[in-house]
Structure formats: structure tokens, C-alpha cells
Design an enzyme around this catalytic site. Sequence first.
Site, mmCIF file in Angstrom:
data_model
loop_
_atom_site.group_PDB
_atom_site.id
_atom_site.type_symbol
_atom_site.label_atom_id
_atom_site.label_comp_id
_atom_site.label_asym_id
_atom_site.label_seq_id
_atom_site.Cartn_x
_atom_site.Cartn_y
_atom_site.Cartn_z
ATOM 1 N N TYR A 1 -88.875 62.950 100.360
ATOM 2 C CA TYR A 1 -88.679 62.151 99.147
ATOM 3 C C TYR A 1 -89.326 62.928 97.999
ATOM 4 O O TYR A 1 -90.546 63.146 98.019
ATOM 5 C CB TYR A 1 -89.373 60.797 99.268
ATOM 6 C CG TYR A 1 -88.692 59.818 100.207
ATOM 7 C CD1 TYR A 1 -88.930 59.840 101.573
ATOM 8 C CD2 TYR A 1 -87.812 58.852 99.717
ATOM 9 C CE1 TYR A 1 -88.322 58.930 102.430
ATOM 10 C CE2 TYR A 1 -87.206 57.927 100.562
ATOM 11 C CZ TYR A 1 -87.464 57.983 101.907
ATOM 12 O OH TYR A 1 -86.851 57.082 102.750
ATOM 13 N N HIS B 1 -88.860 59.989 114.194
ATOM 14 C CA HIS B 1 -89.606 60.666 113.135
ATOM 15 C C HIS B 1 -90.984 60.022 113.026
ATOM 16 O O HIS B 1 -91.110 58.814 112.869
ATOM 17 C CB HIS B 1 -88.884 60.559 111.789
ATOM 18 C CG HIS B 1 -87.757 61.536 111.665
ATOM 19 N ND1 HIS B 1 -87.164 61.838 110.463
ATOM 20 C CD2 HIS B 1 -87.124 62.285 112.587
ATOM 21 C CE1 HIS B 1 -86.207 62.745 110.659
ATOM 22 N NE2 HIS B 1 -86.162 63.020 111.944
ATOM 23 N N PRO C 1 -81.665 51.505 98.244
ATOM 24 C CA PRO C 1 -81.811 52.167 99.546
ATOM 25 C C PRO C 1 -83.071 53.023 99.710
ATOM 26 O O PRO C 1 -83.322 53.517 100.811
ATOM 27 C CB PRO C 1 -80.547 53.039 99.655
ATOM 28 C CG PRO C 1 -80.075 53.217 98.258
ATOM 29 C CD PRO C 1 -80.521 52.033 97.483
ATOM 30 N N TYR D 1 -93.250 51.091 105.476
ATOM 31 C CA TYR D 1 -92.076 51.940 105.723
ATOM 32 C C TYR D 1 -91.586 51.787 107.164
ATOM 33 O O TYR D 1 -90.387 51.719 107.427
ATOM 34 C CB TYR D 1 -92.410 53.403 105.425
ATOM 35 C CG TYR D 1 -91.190 54.302 105.381
ATOM 36 C CD1 TYR D 1 -90.483 54.502 104.195
ATOM 37 C CD2 TYR D 1 -90.724 54.938 106.528
ATOM 38 C CE1 TYR D 1 -89.365 55.309 104.146
ATOM 39 C CE2 TYR D 1 -89.595 55.755 106.495
ATOM 40 C CZ TYR D 1 -88.933 55.937 105.300
ATOM 41 O OH TYR D 1 -87.806 56.741 105.263
ATOM 42 N N LYS E 1 -84.450 49.842 103.894
ATOM 43 C CA LYS E 1 -84.747 48.508 104.428
ATOM 44 C C LYS E 1 -83.522 47.624 104.706
ATOM 45 O O LYS E 1 -83.632 46.649 105.461
ATOM 46 C CB LYS E 1 -85.657 47.744 103.442
ATOM 47 C CG LYS E 1 -87.046 48.304 103.356
ATOM 48 C CD LYS E 1 -87.826 48.023 104.622
ATOM 49 C CE LYS E 1 -89.115 48.789 104.691
ATOM 50 N NZ LYS E 1 -89.348 49.452 105.948
HETATM 51 C C1 FAD Z 1 -75.341 54.357 100.540
HETATM 52 C C2 FAD Z 1 -76.160 53.362 101.321
HETATM 53 C C3 FAD Z 1 -77.279 53.793 102.016
HETATM 54 C C4 FAD Z 1 -78.033 52.889 102.735
HETATM 55 N N1 FAD Z 1 -79.134 53.358 103.419
HETATM 56 C C5 FAD Z 1 -79.860 52.496 104.159
HETATM 57 C C6 FAD Z 1 -80.955 52.959 104.978
HETATM 58 O O1 FAD Z 1 -81.283 54.147 105.042
HETATM 59 N N2 FAD Z 1 -81.626 52.043 105.731
HETATM 60 C C7 FAD Z 1 -81.286 50.718 105.726
HETATM 61 O O2 FAD Z 1 -81.933 49.920 106.434
HETATM 62 N N3 FAD Z 1 -80.240 50.246 104.955
HETATM 63 C C8 FAD Z 1 -79.518 51.095 104.189
HETATM 64 N N4 FAD Z 1 -78.436 50.640 103.477
HETATM 65 C C9 FAD Z 1 -78.110 49.212 103.502
HETATM 66 C C10 FAD Z 1 -77.331 48.808 104.761
HETATM 67 O O3 FAD Z 1 -76.205 49.634 104.919
HETATM 68 C C11 FAD Z 1 -76.914 47.332 104.671
HETATM 69 O O4 FAD Z 1 -78.058 46.578 104.359
HETATM 70 C C12 FAD Z 1 -76.281 46.811 105.964
HETATM 71 O O5 FAD Z 1 -74.968 47.306 106.096
HETATM 72 C C13 FAD Z 1 -76.230 45.277 105.970
HETATM 73 O O6 FAD Z 1 -75.529 44.832 107.110
HETATM 74 P P1 FAD Z 1 -74.709 43.464 107.062
HETATM 75 O O7 FAD Z 1 -74.113 43.294 108.420
HETATM 76 O O8 FAD Z 1 -75.556 42.397 106.514
HETATM 77 O O9 FAD Z 1 -73.574 43.686 105.959
HETATM 78 P P2 FAD Z 1 -72.336 44.704 105.983
HETATM 79 O O10 FAD Z 1 -72.678 45.941 106.677
HETATM 80 O O11 FAD Z 1 -71.869 44.781 104.574
HETATM 81 O O12 FAD Z 1 -71.254 43.941 106.853
HETATM 82 C C14 FAD Z 1 -70.540 42.810 106.375
HETATM 83 C C15 FAD Z 1 -69.184 42.772 107.049
HETATM 84 O O13 FAD Z 1 -68.490 41.591 106.662
HETATM 85 C C16 FAD Z 1 -67.121 41.931 106.417
HETATM 86 N N5 FAD Z 1 -66.534 40.917 105.525
HETATM 87 C C17 FAD Z 1 -66.723 40.784 104.197
HETATM 88 N N6 FAD Z 1 -66.004 39.754 103.742
HETATM 89 C C18 FAD Z 1 -65.359 39.211 104.801
HETATM 90 C C19 FAD Z 1 -64.440 38.124 104.950
HETATM 91 N N7 FAD Z 1 -64.054 37.374 103.892
HETATM 92 N N8 FAD Z 1 -63.945 37.862 106.184
HETATM 93 C C20 FAD Z 1 -64.329 38.613 107.254
HETATM 94 N N9 FAD Z 1 -65.181 39.674 107.157
HETATM 95 C C21 FAD Z 1 -65.688 39.951 105.945
HETATM 96 C C22 FAD Z 1 -67.206 43.317 105.809
HETATM 97 O O14 FAD Z 1 -66.001 44.029 105.912
HETATM 98 C C23 FAD Z 1 -68.311 43.952 106.647
HETATM 99 O O15 FAD Z 1 -67.826 44.604 107.796
HETATM 100 C C24 FAD Z 1 -77.660 51.517 102.748
HETATM 101 C C25 FAD Z 1 -76.533 51.067 102.044
HETATM 102 C C26 FAD Z 1 -75.789 51.974 101.329
HETATM 103 C C27 FAD Z 1 -74.573 51.465 100.591
#
Ligand code: FAD
Length: 388
Positions: free
Chosen positions: A201, A72, A292, A382, A296
Amino acid sequence: MRTQVGIIGAGPAGLLLSHLLALRGIDSVVVENRSRDYVQARIRAGVLEQGTVDTLTEAGLGQRLHREGMRHDGIYLQTPAGREHLDFPGLCGRSVWVYGQTEVVRDLVAARLAAGRPTYFEVSHTAVHDTDSDRPRVTFVDADGRPHELECDAVAGCDGFHGITRDLLETSTQQTWTRSYPYAWLGILATVAPSTDELIYAWHPHGFALHSMRSAHVSRLYLQVEPGEDLTLWSDDRIWSELQTRLGVDGWLLETGPITDRSITAMRSFVSAPMRQGRLFLAGDAAHIVPPTGAKGLNLAVSDVVVLCDALTALVGEGRSELADAYTEVALRRVWRATHFSWWMTSMLHRSGDDFDAQLQLSQLAYVTSSRAASESFAENYTGMPIR
Ligand SMILES: Cc1cc2nc3c(=O)[nH]c(=O)nc-3n(C[C@H](O)[C@H](O)[C@H](O)COP(=O)(O)OP(=O)(O)OC[C@H]3O[C@@H](n4cnc5c(N)ncnc54)[C@H](O)[C@@H]3O)c2cc1C
């Protein structure tokens, strides 16, 4: 068991870290408390910054992204006065990509399993010990009920906002910053071709709305609602009608289709620092979350991991600690920039406050779409600031 880096969490942060470390010859073990199917199906982010796409591509993970993802070159910002387009390449020379987090995680899991690297799904009782020593340990119980002890050189807490690792940092030295917003998002996934070529948006007197997408056949749409909104009050007809109202402009019609997923997402900014204690390092949502609106969260998880990979490679591969010592400072610079941008974009687009606030928001939106300086600043943030 012995490994160089124990990684808690198989979200984007943990899986990408394991992949980048492997490319540098550093071995790791990933432990995840959910099933493989669950982490691959979790509907979340969908917009990748240019730097995230470059990182995935350089790491050999870009084949499907480049085939199925959608580049995009801008977004639409809309108010009742009309719909304006921002052209990112013309403003800052970069683009963003629409490619679901589900697909990113799927690619990462496939790469890890294909390489035969140890990954434990559905673990329980995860615990981290001795983080202030040179030999931290991770203990957990695997899906078959067998207990394991993992001796490591370092542990990466990539276990998301509700994980266990952030609580292991000493509270006396830990600082946190939080902002809760007085609204939430009602998000739907629908099997219908997007009614737009790029994200819309929209500021509307009823509240914010966003038209996003996941593919040429799947649309993702959001409505601003009250925190704690009752989903059962929202029939399919009510959702589509409200989306049409808030996103509508003359001569444009929102196509509707079957809704396959719906949820309410709270809006919060949160930063916790330092992101390291001894040999325990936090990355991604474990250390910070953003609302969200600015897309980011996933991108910050990726940039943390790029910086952390350098630090861990030097620490456990070469015995050098200066990058590990600088990890928090380097990562936080980008985290705070994205935290500010997400807060600013959220505050500009969501209805709250009185009519005075509404006029300020509309003035700000008009400025972003009419001033070259303001739209360049928007586009730069962005599409994502440089990772290093
Ligand atoms: C509705 C929604 C829309 C979003 N839209 C965007 C977007 O458009 N763009 C963007 O950049 N971000 C977006 N985000 C944010 C993005 O999804 C998160 O920032 C991203 O998932 C972070 O990745 P992570 O690996 O840090 O954490 P997570 O994806 O939360 O992964 C953490 C992992 O650790 C595991 N875990 C937890 N506790 C334990 C434990 N005790 N033992 C073993 N494993 C464990 C969990 O099960 C999970 O699989 C959005 C979030 C939501 C909820």
C-alpha cells in the site's frame, strides 16, 4: 414451490448462506439474475480475513483455498521515506489469505450444484411479496421464460448494492449513511508474477497505489485516479509507468505483463439499517458497502451471513425469534467497525486536500509503522475482528 429460505442473489453472501443453512438442515432456493459464467468470472475482491477462511474451512469449502490460496503474514506500508513491513502474526496472532472472489464463488457454486440444491441463474422480474407475514413469497421468471412463485418462511436479500430488496424496506423506519470520496481506483489484472511477496500500500505525492495479486502468475494493481476518469486516456505504458513511479523504491523493479482486465471503481461508504423488516433480511452489499482499501466488503458479506444463518436456523427451524430480532444490532457492530477502518485507511492513503493534509497522513503512516500500539490496532482490524 415451497422452501424455508428464499435467497435473492448468487454472490458470496447468497451462496454461502445457502451452504451454511444446508449444513443445519434448512433448505433454500437461490435465484440470480446473471449467468453462472458471469458470476464466476466477476473480478472483485481478493483478500480474505482469517475469520472468513476459518468459516469456509469449517463449512467444508477450504480444500482448493488451502491448496491454491496464499497465506500472507503481513503487508507493506510505503511512503517516499521507504517501505515498512507489518508482521500480523507477531502483532495479533492472525493472518490474511489471497484467494480471489472468483475462486470463492466458483467453490460455492460447485458445492451447491454438486448437492443438487435448487439454483436458478439468469432469472428476470424478481419480486418479493408479503414480507410482513409468516409466508413471504418470491416471484421470478426463469431462464426459459417460465414464471415461478416461491413460498418461503423467510427471504434473504443478498442481491448486492444495486439489487431490489433494500428498496422494499419501509423508508419511514430506514436510516442510511453515505460518504463519497473525491477519488476512484483504476484497477488492472495482469498476467505477470507479482513483484512482491505481500501487498504494498503506497502513499505517493501523485496519489495512492496498491500492488496486490491473485496467484503466483497473476498480479492485481490499482492507481488512485479522479472520479469519472476516462480509461481510454490510460495506455498500458502509462499505467505501468505510473505504477512504477508510485510503488518504486530504490533497488526494486515492477515487473510488467499483458493487462487482461481494467476498470474504474468508485469509492463510497454506505450503511443502511435496520437490516431486517418482518421476514426479509438483508446481508452483504445489499445493506452496506465500503471503499476497497481495507479489503472488507467480501469479508463483511461472510460475517453477516454467519450471524444470519444462526438467526434463520432459530427462526424457521425452531420457531425462536430472538436471534432474528437481534440480527441488525449484532451484524451492525462489525459493519461499523469495518466501515470506520475502511474510511480511516482510505483517508490516510489517498492524496486529497492540501499540503497540511499530506503532512498529517505521513505522520499517521509513520505512527502506524513505528508504534507497537498503533500497528497492533492496524493488524487487528486488517486481519478482521471476531465474527461473533
Ligand atoms: C473492484 C473491487 C474490489 C474489491 N476488493 C475487495 C477486497 O479486496 N476484499 C473484500 O473483502 N471486498 C472487496 N470488494 C467488495 C466485494 O467484492 C463485495 O463486498 C462482495 O461482492 C459482496 O458480496 P455480496 O454477495 O453481498 O454482493 P454481490 O457480490 O454484489 O452479489 C449480489 C448478487 O445478486 C445478484 N442480483 C442483483 N439483483 C438481483 C435480482 N433482482 N434478482 C436476482 N439476483 C440479483 C447480482 O447479480 C449478484 O450476483 C471489492 C469490490 C470491487 C468492486
